[in-house]
Design a protein around this motif. Structure first.
Motif, mmCIF file in Angstrom:
data_model
loop_
_atom_site.group_PDB
_atom_site.id
_atom_site.type_symbol
_atom_site.label_atom_id
_atom_site.label_comp_id
_atom_site.label_asym_id
_atom_site.label_seq_id
_atom_site.Cartn_x
_atom_site.Cartn_y
_atom_site.Cartn_z
ATOM 1 N N LEU A 112 2.313 -4.343 -10.306
ATOM 2 C CA LEU A 112 3.697 -4.726 -10.006
ATOM 3 C C LEU A 112 4.191 -4.149 -8.684
ATOM 4 O O LEU A 112 4.922 -4.817 -7.935
ATOM 5 C CB LEU A 112 4.630 -4.259 -11.129
ATOM 6 N N THR A 113 3.830 -2.927 -8.388
ATOM 7 C CA THR A 113 4.340 -2.243 -7.187
ATOM 8 C C THR A 113 3.286 -2.115 -6.099
ATOM 9 O O THR A 113 3.555 -1.516 -5.059
ATOM 10 C CB THR A 113 4.853 -0.845 -7.564
ATOM 11 N N PHE A 114 2.089 -2.637 -6.348
ATOM 12 C CA PHE A 114 1.007 -2.486 -5.371
ATOM 13 C C PHE A 114 1.353 -3.246 -4.085
ATOM 14 O O PHE A 114 1.725 -4.414 -4.119
ATOM 15 C CB PHE A 114 -0.295 -3.029 -5.958
ATOM 16 N N GLY A 115 1.234 -2.571 -2.974
ATOM 17 C CA GLY A 115 1.559 -3.178 -1.688
ATOM 18 C C GLY A 115 2.963 -2.890 -1.217
ATOM 19 O O GLY A 115 3.339 -3.262 -0.101
ATOM 20 N N GLY A 116 3.775 -2.246 -2.054
ATOM 21 C CA GLY A 116 5.117 -1.882 -1.666
ATOM 22 C C GLY A 116 6.120 -3.010 -1.832
ATOM 23 O O GLY A 116 5.793 -4.109 -2.295
ATOM 24 N N LEU A 117 7.357 -2.731 -1.470
ATOM 25 C CA LEU A 117 8.431 -3.709 -1.618
ATOM 26 C C LEU A 117 8.301 -4.867 -0.637
ATOM 27 O O LEU A 117 8.761 -5.978 -0.913
ATOM 28 C CB LEU A 117 9.787 -3.019 -1.429
#
Length: 513
Positions: A112-117
């Motif tokens: 879900l949060t991989f790679g950042g916003l």
């Protein structure tokens, strides 16, 4: 680098050591490169240059470790390529590892949060597909009746995944009997979406889940029925048969959802001859007690009578039970003629005494005048009277209440055998009661001790049961399937069977219903 420090603590699993076989040699190159990497840049470079299949062959633990190292926004193009390849390989790695639900949910949360916003555009696209793929794995795993699942752990997925996956999960929770507040929250999320595009199987499963969970019923039953009615024209006969069978479980379906029933029945009736036996059974059991669907039931009876010799006895029993309301209809008469000449004419007809007694119970009210059925059925039941369980005895008593019911020459012999078997069971019960009382007297224990020894709870963390109040079969949340807790009002763990929160002294437990 972080990736090396995490991955280097892992022992290469079989197939990644390069100790034989081309798959091992292939995977060893990337795995070794990750272990040798001294920085995230070197790790990203190794991944960026690796074939996708090689990334997918990495162990799940290694992929997770590297995801932790490369979790932030990409520093350059090679970094972004590495992130995309890592995400693309995750689904295949999870499938290969046969990851359990808890592990799938952990990797979903990390993705879900991989790679950042603000991830790279390709990373964003790959991440969205990976999240969808992993959510589908979770939905498929939760469908297993024996699979344990923590409601709390499902939260992030249910609040972010595609409606099809969440709807399938909610249906599974309903089928497991989950009825806590969190189930209602997830069901409401599904109901708020457009359910018209959900697969037919999911809509039918939501109806089944609604019959076991008030939370699912409150939020999803109405929308599921409306979506089914809107999509009915595109459904296959298999979908239709499942729908009719599912509607039979919906309370007051004939009254509250008669239009949907009528539309489905009208669509199936002309095609009933093309149905497989399992589909035919679903249709018959689904409309058996719905007067408005009588034409469909009659058409199904004709098909069943024509196929009688090709239908296995156990399936024929289900069909006959569902067709019993037709009474003297020619098609049902033909089917009962086959029973007489076929299964009931054989010494070993493949049916137990209880099944034969149940057949007598369902046919007695509507088919009492069939001339050849009852002598053959009575003879077979009499021969197995001693093997009847209490359920079978109850069925036979209902078929011939106080000696009434269908009349036939061999009826007196049947009732005599039945009476004798009941007398024998009563004598056994008295002997067992006497023995138990003697044992209790000898040990100085009474009713409470005797009752307490009958807990039968063999799984979980404890056995409970006290005295004349009876016994309670309990399992803690951890004992149910090894994960989850019930410390919060919105949490719960659902495993094999149907579970609900129970107020048993000594802490939070789940009580099997």
């Amino acid at each position: 680098g972080r990736a090396r420090s995490v991955a280097s603590r892992q022992s290469p699993p079989p197939g990644l050591r390069g100790d034989g076989g081309s798959p091992g040699a292939m995977s060893d190159g990337l795995y070794s490169a990750i272990l040798r990497a001294t920085s995230t840049e070197e790790t990203a470079s190794a991944l960026a240059g690796a074939p996708p299949a090689e990334v997918a062959s990495l162990p799940v633990d290694t992929i997770e470790a590297v995801m932790g190292a490369l979790a932030g926004p990409p520093a350059n193009a090679k970094y972004a390529i590495a992130q995309s390849k890592l995400l693309s390989g995750l689904h295949a790695a999870l499938v290969s590892a046969k990851a359990p639900v808890a592990r799938l949910l952990e990797l979903y949360d990390r993705t879900l949060t991989f790679g950042g916003l603000e991830p790279d555009a390709n990373v964003r696209q790959t991440r969205a597909k990976t999240l969808m793929d992993v959510a589908e794995l979770v939905a498929a795993a939760v469908k297993d009746p024996t699979a344990g699942v923590s409601l709390k752990a499902l939260g992030p997925l249910c609040r972010s995944a595609h409606v099809a996956a969440v709807a399938s999960i909610v249906a599974s929770l309903g089928e497991k009997g989950a009825d806590l507040e969190a189930v209602g929250e997830y069901a409401a999320l599904v109901a708020a979406q457009d359910m018209s595009m959900l697969p037919a199987d999911t809509l039918v499963r939501l109806m089944a889940g609604a019959s076991k969970s008030s939370q699912v019923a409150r939020h999803c039953l109405g929308p599921a029925l409306a979506a089914a009615e809107a999509a009915l024209g595109s459904w296959s006969m298999d979908d239709m048969s499942k729908l009719l069978f599912g509607l039979a479980k919906v309370k007051d379906a004939a009254t509250n959802h008669g239009e949907l029933l009528s539309k489905a029945a009208a669509a199936v009736t002309p095609q009933v001859g093309s149905l497989s036996v399992p589909q035919l059974i679903k249709v018959v059991l689904g409309v058996s007690k719905v007067e408005a669907c009588r034409p469909l039931l009659e058409a199904a009876a004709t098909t069943a009578a024509d196929k009688g010799t090709d239908i296995p006895t156990a399936q024929l029993l289900l069909l006959t039970q569902g067709l019993a309301p037709l009474g003297g209809h020619p098609a049902l008469t033909k089917l009962l003629d086959y029973w007489t000449a076929g299964p009931l004419a054989k010494e070993e007809g493949g049916l137990s005494g209880d099944q034969l007694a149940k057949l007598a119970q369902v046919l007695a009210p509507t088919c009492a005048s069939h001339a050849t059925l009852w002598p053959a059925l009575g003879k077979r039941v009499a021969a197995q009277a001693k093997a009847l369980t209490p359920a079978g005895q109850a069925s036979l008593a209902a078929a011939f209440p106080d000696g009434g019911g269908p009349e036939f020459a061999e009826k007196a012999d049947l009732l005599a055998a039945f009476s004798k078997s009941k007398s024998g069971d009563s004598a056994k019960d008295r002997d067992a009661t006497g023995t138990a009382a003697e044992a209790a007297a000898a040990t100085g224990t009474g009713t409470a001790a005797t009752a307490a020894t009958r807990t039968g709870a063999t799984t979980g963390t404890g056995k409970t049961g006290t005295g004349g109040a009876g016994t309670a079969r309990t399992r803690t949340a951890a004992g149910a399937a090894g994960e989850g807790d019930l410390s919060g009002a919105r949490e719960g763990h659902f495993g094999q069977g149907a579970w609900s929160r129970g107020a048993v002294p000594g802490g939070h437990t789940d009580v099997r219903t």
